[in-house]
Design a protein around this motif. Structure first.
Motif, mmCIF file in Angstrom:
data_model
loop_
_atom_site.group_PDB
_atom_site.id
_atom_site.type_symbol
_atom_site.label_atom_id
_atom_site.label_comp_id
_atom_site.label_asym_id
_atom_site.label_seq_id
_atom_site.Cartn_x
_atom_site.Cartn_y
_atom_site.Cartn_z
ATOM 1 N N PRO A 61 0.793 -1.232 0.000
ATOM 2 C CA PRO A 61 0.000 0.000 0.000
ATOM 3 C C PRO A 61 0.825 1.281 0.000
ATOM 4 C CG PRO A 61 -0.146 -1.091 2.123
ATOM 5 C CD PRO A 61 0.589 -2.012 1.223
ATOM 6 N N VAL A 62 0.324 2.254 -0.754
ATOM 7 C CA VAL A 62 0.912 3.589 -0.807
ATOM 8 C C VAL A 62 -0.196 4.616 -0.678
ATOM 9 C CG1 VAL A 62 2.869 2.890 -2.246
ATOM 10 C CG2 VAL A 62 0.803 3.755 -3.320
ATOM 11 N N CYS A 63 0.168 5.793 -0.218
ATOM 12 C CA CYS A 63 -0.779 6.899 -0.126
ATOM 13 C C CYS A 63 -0.517 7.814 -1.315
ATOM 14 C CB CYS A 63 -0.590 7.640 1.189
ATOM 15 S SG CYS A 63 -1.776 8.981 1.429
ATOM 16 N N GLY A 64 -1.467 7.893 -2.232
ATOM 17 C CA GLY A 64 -1.318 8.721 -3.420
ATOM 18 C C GLY A 64 -1.897 10.105 -3.193
ATOM 19 N N PHE A 65 -1.167 11.130 -3.627
ATOM 20 C CA PHE A 65 -1.595 12.517 -3.468
ATOM 21 C C PHE A 65 -1.946 13.090 -4.838
ATOM 22 C CE2 PHE A 65 1.037 11.577 0.126
ATOM 23 C CZ PHE A 65 0.378 12.175 1.187
ATOM 24 N N ALA A 66 -3.151 13.631 -4.971
ATOM 25 C CA ALA A 66 -3.603 14.238 -6.218
ATOM 26 C C ALA A 66 -3.142 15.691 -6.285
ATOM 27 C CB ALA A 66 -5.124 14.158 -6.318
ATOM 28 N N ALA A 67 -3.234 16.255 -7.473
ATOM 29 C CA ALA A 67 -2.816 17.641 -7.678
ATOM 30 C C ALA A 67 -3.636 18.618 -6.841
ATOM 31 C CB ALA A 67 -2.912 18.001 -9.154
ATOM 32 N N ASP A 68 -4.886 18.270 -6.544
ATOM 33 C CA ASP A 68 -5.740 19.155 -5.750
ATOM 34 C C ASP A 68 -5.521 19.012 -4.246
ATOM 35 O OD1 ASP A 68 -6.913 16.720 -5.246
ATOM 36 O OD2 ASP A 68 -8.903 17.271 -5.981
ATOM 37 N N GLY A 69 -4.606 18.124 -3.830
ATOM 38 C CA GLY A 69 -4.300 17.949 -2.419
ATOM 39 C C GLY A 69 -5.003 16.783 -1.757
ATOM 40 N N SER A 70 -5.949 16.162 -2.435
ATOM 41 C CA SER A 70 -6.634 15.008 -1.848
ATOM 42 C C SER A 70 -5.700 13.804 -1.864
ATOM 43 C CB SER A 70 -7.914 14.706 -2.626
ATOM 44 O OG SER A 70 -7.614 14.341 -3.953
ATOM 45 N N ARG A 71 -6.009 12.829 -1.010
ATOM 46 C CA ARG A 71 -5.185 11.630 -0.933
ATOM 47 C C ARG A 71 -6.061 10.393 -0.829
ATOM 48 N NH1 ARG A 71 -2.758 13.021 4.999
ATOM 49 N NH2 ARG A 71 -4.760 13.029 6.024
ATOM 50 N N HIS A 72 -5.502 9.271 -1.280
ATOM 51 C CA HIS A 72 -6.234 8.013 -1.294
ATOM 52 C C HIS A 72 -5.225 6.872 -1.205
ATOM 53 C CE1 HIS A 72 -9.483 5.244 -2.264
ATOM 54 N NE2 HIS A 72 -8.688 4.681 -3.159
ATOM 55 N N THR A 73 -5.590 5.780 -0.512
ATOM 56 C CA THR A 73 -4.722 4.622 -0.406
ATOM 57 C C THR A 73 -4.913 3.720 -1.619
ATOM 58 O OG1 THR A 73 -4.810 4.700 2.008
ATOM 59 C CG2 THR A 73 -4.115 2.619 1.009
ATOM 60 N N TYR A 74 -3.785 3.341 -2.248
ATOM 61 C CA TYR A 74 -3.793 2.455 -3.411
ATOM 62 C C TYR A 74 -3.037 1.177 -3.079
ATOM 63 C CZ TYR A 74 -5.294 6.603 -5.932
ATOM 64 O OH TYR A 74 -5.993 7.709 -6.352
ATOM 65 N N ASP A 75 -3.285 0.110 -3.853
ATOM 66 C CA ASP A 75 -2.648 -1.182 -3.602
ATOM 67 C C ASP A 75 -1.129 -1.135 -3.741
ATOM 68 O OD1 ASP A 75 -5.060 -2.340 -3.046
ATOM 69 O OD2 ASP A 75 -5.290 -3.282 -5.004
ATOM 70 N N ASN A 76 -0.622 -0.398 -4.711
ATOM 71 C CA ASN A 76 0.824 -0.251 -4.890
ATOM 72 C C ASN A 76 1.107 1.024 -5.680
ATOM 73 O OD1 ASN A 76 0.675 -0.920 -7.722
ATOM 74 N ND2 ASN A 76 0.591 -3.075 -7.141
ATOM 75 N N ALA A 77 2.382 1.351 -5.862
ATOM 76 C CA ALA A 77 2.774 2.595 -6.521
ATOM 77 C C ALA A 77 2.330 2.639 -7.973
ATOM 78 C CB ALA A 77 4.279 2.777 -6.430
ATOM 79 N N CYS A 78 2.377 1.502 -8.653
ATOM 80 C CA CYS A 78 1.975 1.462 -10.057
ATOM 81 C C CYS A 78 0.497 1.803 -10.212
ATOM 82 C CB CYS A 78 2.278 0.080 -10.636
ATOM 83 S SG CYS A 78 1.831 -0.101 -12.364
ATOM 84 N N VAL A 79 -0.344 1.216 -9.367
ATOM 85 C CA VAL A 79 -1.786 1.485 -9.421
ATOM 86 C C VAL A 79 -2.054 2.954 -9.106
ATOM 87 C CG1 VAL A 79 -4.016 0.922 -8.368
ATOM 88 C CG2 VAL A 79 -2.382 -0.901 -8.859
ATOM 89 N N ALA A 80 -1.329 3.495 -8.134
ATOM 90 C CA ALA A 80 -1.520 4.905 -7.776
ATOM 91 C C ALA A 80 -1.177 5.810 -8.952
ATOM 92 C CB ALA A 80 -0.669 5.258 -6.564
ATOM 93 N N CYS A 81 -0.048 5.543 -9.595
ATOM 94 C CA CYS A 81 0.387 6.404 -10.695
ATOM 95 C C CYS A 81 -0.428 6.196 -11.969
ATOM 96 C CB CYS A 81 1.872 6.193 -10.964
ATOM 97 S SG CYS A 81 2.900 6.924 -9.670
ATOM 98 N N ASN A 82 -1.212 5.137 -12.043
ATOM 99 C CA ASN A 82 -2.090 4.952 -13.196
ATOM 100 C C ASN A 82 -3.251 5.937 -13.180
ATOM 101 O OD1 ASN A 82 -0.916 3.117 -14.867
ATOM 102 N ND2 ASN A 82 -1.937 1.353 -13.987
ATOM 103 N N HIS A 83 -3.576 6.470 -12.012
ATOM 104 C CA HIS A 83 -4.619 7.496 -11.937
ATOM 105 C C HIS A 83 -3.987 8.819 -12.360
ATOM 106 C CE1 HIS A 83 -7.804 5.144 -9.980
ATOM 107 N NE2 HIS A 83 -6.772 4.441 -9.539
ATOM 108 N N ILE A 84 -4.543 9.437 -13.369
ATOM 109 C CA ILE A 84 -3.953 10.623 -13.980
ATOM 110 C C ILE A 84 -3.859 11.805 -13.011
ATOM 111 C CG2 ILE A 84 -6.073 11.584 -14.958
ATOM 112 C CD1 ILE A 84 -2.667 11.369 -16.718
ATOM 113 N N THR A 85 -4.717 11.834 -11.998
ATOM 114 C CA THR A 85 -4.699 12.951 -11.052
ATOM 115 C C THR A 85 -3.603 12.821 -10.001
ATOM 116 O OG1 THR A 85 -6.326 11.872 -9.641
ATOM 117 C CG2 THR A 85 -7.164 13.382 -11.333
ATOM 118 N N VAL A 86 -3.076 11.612 -9.780
ATOM 119 C CA VAL A 86 -2.050 11.390 -8.751
ATOM 120 C C VAL A 86 -0.710 11.903 -9.256
ATOM 121 C CG1 VAL A 86 -0.829 9.642 -7.411
ATOM 122 C CG2 VAL A 86 -3.275 9.409 -7.803
ATOM 123 N N VAL A 87 -0.056 12.740 -8.446
ATOM 124 C CA VAL A 87 1.235 13.305 -8.832
ATOM 125 C C VAL A 87 2.395 12.741 -8.025
ATOM 126 C CG1 VAL A 87 0.322 15.449 -9.780
ATOM 127 C CG2 VAL A 87 0.842 15.304 -7.347
#
Length: 96
Positions: A61-87
């Motif tokens: 698990p990783v905590c992904g941070f979006a450009a707008d400042g929101s955050r969400h837990t993802y299964d791994n770094a690859c899944v997090a970075c697949n979301h276009i809003t995660v920076v």
């Protein structure tokens, strides 16, 4: 800086010769390895382009941070970075 390094190496080599050569070699090398400074802050992990099309099904698990400042837990770094809003992301689940 270079003079200090040379002085330390000369002292270690002298002690190496005095202690019997090969027995003290690991001790001298261990001292060199301990001089590397440790990081005081975790490195920032930024999502880079191009983003992956497929990800492994690994749970790290990783905590992904979006450009707008929101955050969400993802299964791994690859899944997090697949979301276009995660920076960027940090290891571990997001704290509440």
């Amino acid at each position: 800086m270079w003079f200090r390094y040379c002085t330390r190496m000369a002292i270690r080599l002298a002690s190496l010769a005095a202690l019997g050569g090969f027995i003290a070699l690991p001790l001298a090398l261990t001292g060199l390895a301990q001089e590397v400074p440790k990081l005081t802050r975790p490195a920032l992990n930024f999502c880079r382009a191009p983003r992956s099309l497929m990800c492994m099904e690994i749970y790290a698990p990783v905590c992904g941070f979006a450009a707008d400042g929101s955050r969400h837990t993802y299964d791994n770094a690859c899944v997090a970075c697949n979301h276009i809003t995660v920076v960027r992301y940090t290891p571990g689940k997001c704290k509440a």
